[in-house]
Motif scaffolding. Structure first.
Motif, PDB file in Angstrom:
ATOM      1  N   GLY A  52       0.840  -1.190   0.136  1.00 26.59           N
ATOM      2  CA  GLY A  52       0.079  -0.004   0.161  1.00 26.59           C
ATOM      3  C   GLY A  52       0.723   1.204   0.019  1.00 26.59           C
ATOM      4  O   GLY A  52       1.659   1.379  -0.827  1.00 26.59           O
ATOM      5  N   ASN A  53       0.540   2.288   0.877  1.00 24.03           N
ATOM      6  CA  ASN A  53       1.147   3.473   1.197  1.00 24.03           C
ATOM      7  C   ASN A  53       2.548   3.151   1.762  1.00 24.03           C
ATOM      8  O   ASN A  53       3.339   4.369   2.051  1.00 24.03           O
ATOM      9  N   SER A  54       2.858   2.202   2.317  1.00 26.00           N
ATOM     10  CA  SER A  54       4.052   2.049   3.238  1.00 26.00           C
ATOM     11  C   SER A  54       5.118   1.359   2.276  1.00 26.00           C
ATOM     12  O   SER A  54       4.979   1.023   1.332  1.00 26.00           O
ATOM     13  N   PHE A  55       6.214   1.874   2.707  1.00 28.45           N
ATOM     14  CA  PHE A  55       7.547   1.027   1.808  1.00 28.45           C
ATOM     15  C   PHE A  55       8.353   0.340   2.759  1.00 28.45           C
ATOM     16  O   PHE A  55       8.762   0.344   3.894  1.00 28.45           O
ATOM     17  N   PRO A  56       8.371  -1.248   2.178  1.00 28.28           N
ATOM     18  CA  PRO A  56       9.371  -1.954   2.902  1.00 28.28           C
ATOM     19  C   PRO A  56      10.880  -1.513   2.692  1.00 28.28           C
ATOM     20  O   PRO A  56      11.248  -0.961   2.113  1.00 28.28           O
ATOM     21  N   ASP A  57      11.521  -2.303   3.823  1.00 29.29           N
ATOM     22  CA  ASP A  57      13.242  -1.958   3.647  1.00 29.29           C
ATOM     23  C   ASP A  57      13.655  -2.650   2.480  1.00 29.29           C
ATOM     24  O   ASP A  57      13.041  -3.555   2.047  1.00 29.29           O
ATOM     25  N   PHE A  58      14.830  -1.942   2.105  1.00 26.43           N
ATOM     26  CA  PHE A  58      15.430  -2.698   0.821  1.00 26.43           C
ATOM     27  C   PHE A  58      15.683  -4.101   1.101  1.00 26.43           C
ATOM     28  O   PHE A  58      15.385  -4.681  -0.082  1.00 26.43           O
ATOM     29  N   THR A  59      15.928  -4.706   2.067  1.00 26.06           N
ATOM     30  CA  THR A  59      16.450  -6.058   2.400  1.00 26.06           C
ATOM     31  C   THR A  59      15.096  -6.962   2.021  1.00 26.06           C
ATOM     32  O   THR A  59      15.127  -7.970   1.719  1.00 26.06           O
ATOM     33  N   GLU A  60      13.848  -6.367   2.460  1.00 25.71           N
ATOM     34  CA  GLU A  60      12.502  -7.069   2.225  1.00 25.71           C
ATOM     35  C   GLU A  60      12.292  -7.089   0.599  1.00 25.71           C
ATOM     36  O   GLU A  60      11.912  -8.183   0.054  1.00 25.71           O
ATOM     37  N   ILE A  61      12.725  -6.118  -0.042  1.00 28.50           N
ATOM     38  CA  ILE A  61      12.596  -6.330  -1.625  1.00 28.50           C
ATOM     39  C   ILE A  61      13.534  -7.143  -2.401  1.00 28.50           C
ATOM     40  O   ILE A  61      13.120  -7.766  -3.017  1.00 28.50           O
ATOM     41  N   CYS A  62      14.899  -7.357  -1.597  1.00 24.72           N
ATOM     42  CA  CYS A  62      15.649  -8.289  -2.134  1.00 24.72           C
ATOM     43  C   CYS A  62      15.407  -9.717  -1.819  1.00 24.72           C
ATOM     44  O   CYS A  62      15.341 -10.470  -2.740  1.00 24.72           O
TER      45      CYS A  62
ATOM     46  N   LYS B 237      11.955 -10.630  -1.850  1.00 24.21           N
ATOM     47  CA  LYS B 237      10.917 -10.932  -2.667  1.00 24.21           C
ATOM     48  C   LYS B 237      11.405 -11.136  -4.207  1.00 24.21           C
ATOM     49  O   LYS B 237      11.089 -11.995  -4.813  1.00 24.21           O
ATOM     50  N   LEU B 238      12.685 -10.596  -4.461  1.00 20.70           N
ATOM     51  CA  LEU B 238      13.157 -10.761  -5.713  1.00 20.70           C
ATOM     52  C   LEU B 238      14.169 -11.938  -5.906  1.00 20.70           C
ATOM     53  O   LEU B 238      14.690 -12.092  -6.746  1.00 20.70           O
ATOM     54  N   ASN B 239      14.486 -12.465  -4.670  1.00 22.34           N
ATOM     55  CA  ASN B 239      15.425 -13.474  -4.376  1.00 22.34           C
ATOM     56  C   ASN B 239      17.043 -13.053  -5.188  1.00 22.34           C
ATOM     57  O   ASN B 239      17.668 -13.834  -5.721  1.00 22.34           O
ATOM     58  N   MET B 240      17.508 -11.751  -4.538  1.00 28.98           N
ATOM     59  CA  MET B 240      18.540 -11.081  -4.917  1.00 28.98           C
ATOM     60  C   MET B 240      19.217 -10.796  -3.530  1.00 28.98           C
ATOM     61  O   MET B 240      18.463 -10.347  -2.640  1.00 28.98           O
ATOM     62  N   THR B 241      20.607 -10.653  -3.773  1.00 31.31           N
ATOM     63  CA  THR B 241      21.491 -10.031  -2.738  1.00 31.31           C
ATOM     64  C   THR B 241      21.113  -8.592  -2.979  1.00 31.31           C
ATOM     65  O   THR B 241      21.054  -7.928  -3.934  1.00 31.31           O
ATOM     66  N   PRO B 242      21.340  -7.847  -1.759  1.00 36.13           N
ATOM     67  CA  PRO B 242      21.441  -6.182  -1.907  1.00 36.13           C
ATOM     68  C   PRO B 242      22.472  -5.712  -2.932  1.00 36.13           C
ATOM     69  O   PRO B 242      21.943  -4.909  -3.525  1.00 36.13           O
ATOM     70  N   GLN B 243      23.623  -6.251  -2.873  1.00 31.48           N
ATOM     71  CA  GLN B 243      24.698  -5.822  -4.006  1.00 31.48           C
ATOM     72  C   GLN B 243      24.086  -6.170  -5.584  1.00 31.48           C
ATOM     73  O   GLN B 243      24.095  -5.391  -6.115  1.00 31.48           O
ATOM     74  N   THR B 244      23.452  -7.289  -5.516  1.00 30.80           N
ATOM     75  CA  THR B 244      22.891  -7.454  -7.036  1.00 30.80           C
ATOM     76  C   THR B 244      21.891  -6.713  -7.395  1.00 30.80           C
ATOM     77  O   THR B 244      21.991  -6.140  -8.558  1.00 30.80           O
ATOM     78  N   LEU B 245      21.052  -6.525  -6.369  1.00 32.01           N
ATOM     79  CA  LEU B 245      19.804  -5.500  -6.623  1.00 32.01           C
ATOM     80  C   LEU B 245      20.367  -4.033  -6.798  1.00 32.01           C
ATOM     81  O   LEU B 245      20.023  -3.272  -7.916  1.00 32.01           O
ATOM     82  N   ARG B 246      21.259  -3.559  -6.088  1.00 28.33           N
ATOM     83  CA  ARG B 246      21.867  -2.240  -6.376  1.00 28.33           C
ATOM     84  C   ARG B 246      22.318  -2.080  -7.687  1.00 28.33           C
ATOM     85  O   ARG B 246      22.398  -1.041  -8.447  1.00 28.33           O
ATOM     86  N   ARG B 247      23.075  -3.262  -8.036  1.00 33.72           N
ATOM     87  CA  ARG B 247      23.916  -3.100  -9.431  1.00 33.72           C
ATOM     88  C   ARG B 247      22.767  -3.121 -10.526  1.00 33.72           C
ATOM     89  O   ARG B 247      23.004  -2.444 -11.451  1.00 33.72           O
ATOM     90  N   ARG B 248      21.922  -3.914 -10.455  1.00 32.45           N
ATOM     91  CA  ARG B 248      20.978  -4.177 -11.401  1.00 32.45           C
ATOM     92  C   ARG B 248      20.086  -2.668 -11.656  1.00 32.45           C
ATOM     93  O   ARG B 248      19.851  -2.357 -12.733  1.00 32.45           O
ATOM     94  N   LEU B 249      20.030  -1.979 -10.454  1.00 32.77           N
ATOM     95  CA  LEU B 249      19.055  -0.860 -10.473  1.00 32.77           C
ATOM     96  C   LEU B 249      19.899   0.151 -11.051  1.00 32.77           C
ATOM     97  O   LEU B 249      19.513   1.031 -11.816  1.00 32.77           O
ATOM     98  N   LYS B 250      21.162   0.261 -10.706  1.00 29.96           N
ATOM     99  CA  LYS B 250      22.155   1.258 -11.363  1.00 29.96           C
ATOM    100  C   LYS B 250      22.056   0.899 -12.826  1.00 29.96           C
ATOM    101  O   LYS B 250      22.248   1.903 -13.475  1.00 29.96           O
ATOM    102  N   GLU B 251      22.357  -0.288 -13.229  1.00 28.92           N
ATOM    103  CA  GLU B 251      22.292  -0.595 -14.913  1.00 28.92           C
ATOM    104  C   GLU B 251      21.016   0.036 -15.646  1.00 28.92           C
ATOM    105  O   GLU B 251      21.025   0.426 -16.652  1.00 28.92           O
ATOM    106  N   ALA B 252      19.721   0.131 -14.635  1.00 31.05           N
ATOM    107  CA  ALA B 252      18.615   0.553 -15.171  1.00 31.05           C
ATOM    108  C   ALA B 252      18.511   2.285 -14.897  1.00 31.05           C
ATOM    109  O   ALA B 252      17.386   2.788 -14.988  1.00 31.05           O
TER     110      ALA B 252
END
Length: 339
Positions: free
Chosen positions: A246-256, A258-273
């Motif tokens: 909803g209108n709340s925001f989960p921690d970055f680690t929660e998103i990681c 959900k996506l089955n990614m490590t924080p380092q991988t997700l940061r890198r993928r977002l940076k590429e985007a």
């Protein structure tokens, strides 16, 4: 040659025939759309897609019927499609959304009936109609086309049809049908259906109430265009947040997680985007703020609270950072609301 942004005059003639049955003024429609009557007699003529959409909207306005007069005496009042879309937008996946949408239209006594049939590898949308139904071919093709495009929009990914079956012979329009469906067409079949991979039905919806409100402002054009792009990582994250938090925001680690990614991988993928988790959150907040600003019954102080700001001044600063305007000036300029 049938071009992507043009519509064959045969479609226009059928559209006008349906409109005439519902009492629409054909001379007025032609005049407002800038179409000469002589053009209707040229079988090779075409009109611009935008002109065709304008005509559809004018017919809906004149007849107060989203079925454009093709409903065999039964009307679908303007806003019915919008209500169906709102009913499905929070479903967990595409299969559930389609089932709910079809059940919604089952509430009406319509002249055609759609069903979803699912096998191990293949799913099918099937249209059943009375063989004696006027404009039957138009209803069948429009039903399959619109549902395919709407499904694609819901998941942000083109639902590619494998095959379309039609129980009538209309090979003279084969090129036009191939544009509509971009797959093999079987004429003279024992049913009217479109088949696609069943795995599409497991896809989560990437749209939400906010994107739906934008879509509905121009839904006919978007359905005709079908410019559906495969959903990237930022859109997946937006969908997770919108559908589960909803209108709340989960921690970055929660998103990681959900996506089955490590924080380092997700940061890198977002940076590429060319984005970041913070930018995605700001984008969601901005879209939500604009949506709430369109609601005149909400004060800016109330919107600030809805957006999680304890003080209106903090919301003002954030909104100006996102849009370059204060909430009040943005609301007045875009929605004509002065409070």
């Amino acid at each position: 040659m049938y071009h992507r942004r043009t519509i064959n005059i045969n479609r226009v003639v059928k559209l006008l025939q349906g409109a005439a049955r519902s009492g629409a003024s054909i001379p007025e429609l032609l005049d407002k759309c800038g179409i000469h009557r002589q053009l209707l007699e040229d079988p090779d003529a075409t009109i611009e897609r935008d002109t065709f959409i304008k005509m559809m909207l004018l017919i809906m306005e004149q007849t107060q019927d989203e079925f454009l007069g093709f409903g065999q005496g039964r009307k679908s009042k303007p806003g019915t499609f919008s209500m169906m879309a709102h009913a499905v937008i929070n479903c967990p996946n595409l299969g559930a959304a389609v089932e709910r949408g079809l059940r919604f239209y089952d509430l009406f006594e319509l002249s055609s009936f759609l069903s979803l049939e699912t096998g191990e590898d293949t799913a099918r949308l099937v249209v059943r109609t009375d063989p004696r139904l006027d404009f039957r071919e138009v209803i069948i093709e429009a039903s399959l086309f619109i549902w395919l495009r709407f499904m694609s929009w819901l998941v942000g990914k083109a639902i590619e049809p494998q095959e379309v079956k039609l129980d009538y012979s209309d090979s003279k329009n084969d090129e036009e049908h191939r544009f509509l469906f971009d797959c093999p067409i079987v004429y003279g079949a024992d049913e009217n259906a479109v088949s696609f991979k069943a795995e599409f039905l497991e896809l989560p919806l990437v749209q939400n109430e906010l994107s739906l409100s934008k879509f509905l402002k121009d839904s006919l054009a978007q359905l005709f265009d079908g410019n559906i792009h495969n959903v990237g990582l930022p859109a997946q994250i937006r969908a997770i947040i919108s559908n589960e938090y909803g209108n709340s925001f989960p921690d970055f680690t929660e998103i990681c997680g959900k996506l089955n990614m490590t924080p380092q991988t997700l940061r890198r993928r977002l940076k590429e985007a060319n984005t970041s988790y913070q930018e995605i959150k700001d984008s969601i907040r901005k879209d939500a703020s604009v949506y709430y600003l369109s609601k005149p019954e909400l004060s800016i102080d109330e919107i600030a609270l809805l957006m999680g700001f304890s003080e209106a001044s903090s919301f003002h600063r954030a909104f100006k950072k996102w849009t370059g305007k204060t909430p009040s000036s943005f609301r007045k300029e875009h929605f004509g609301v002065t409070q």
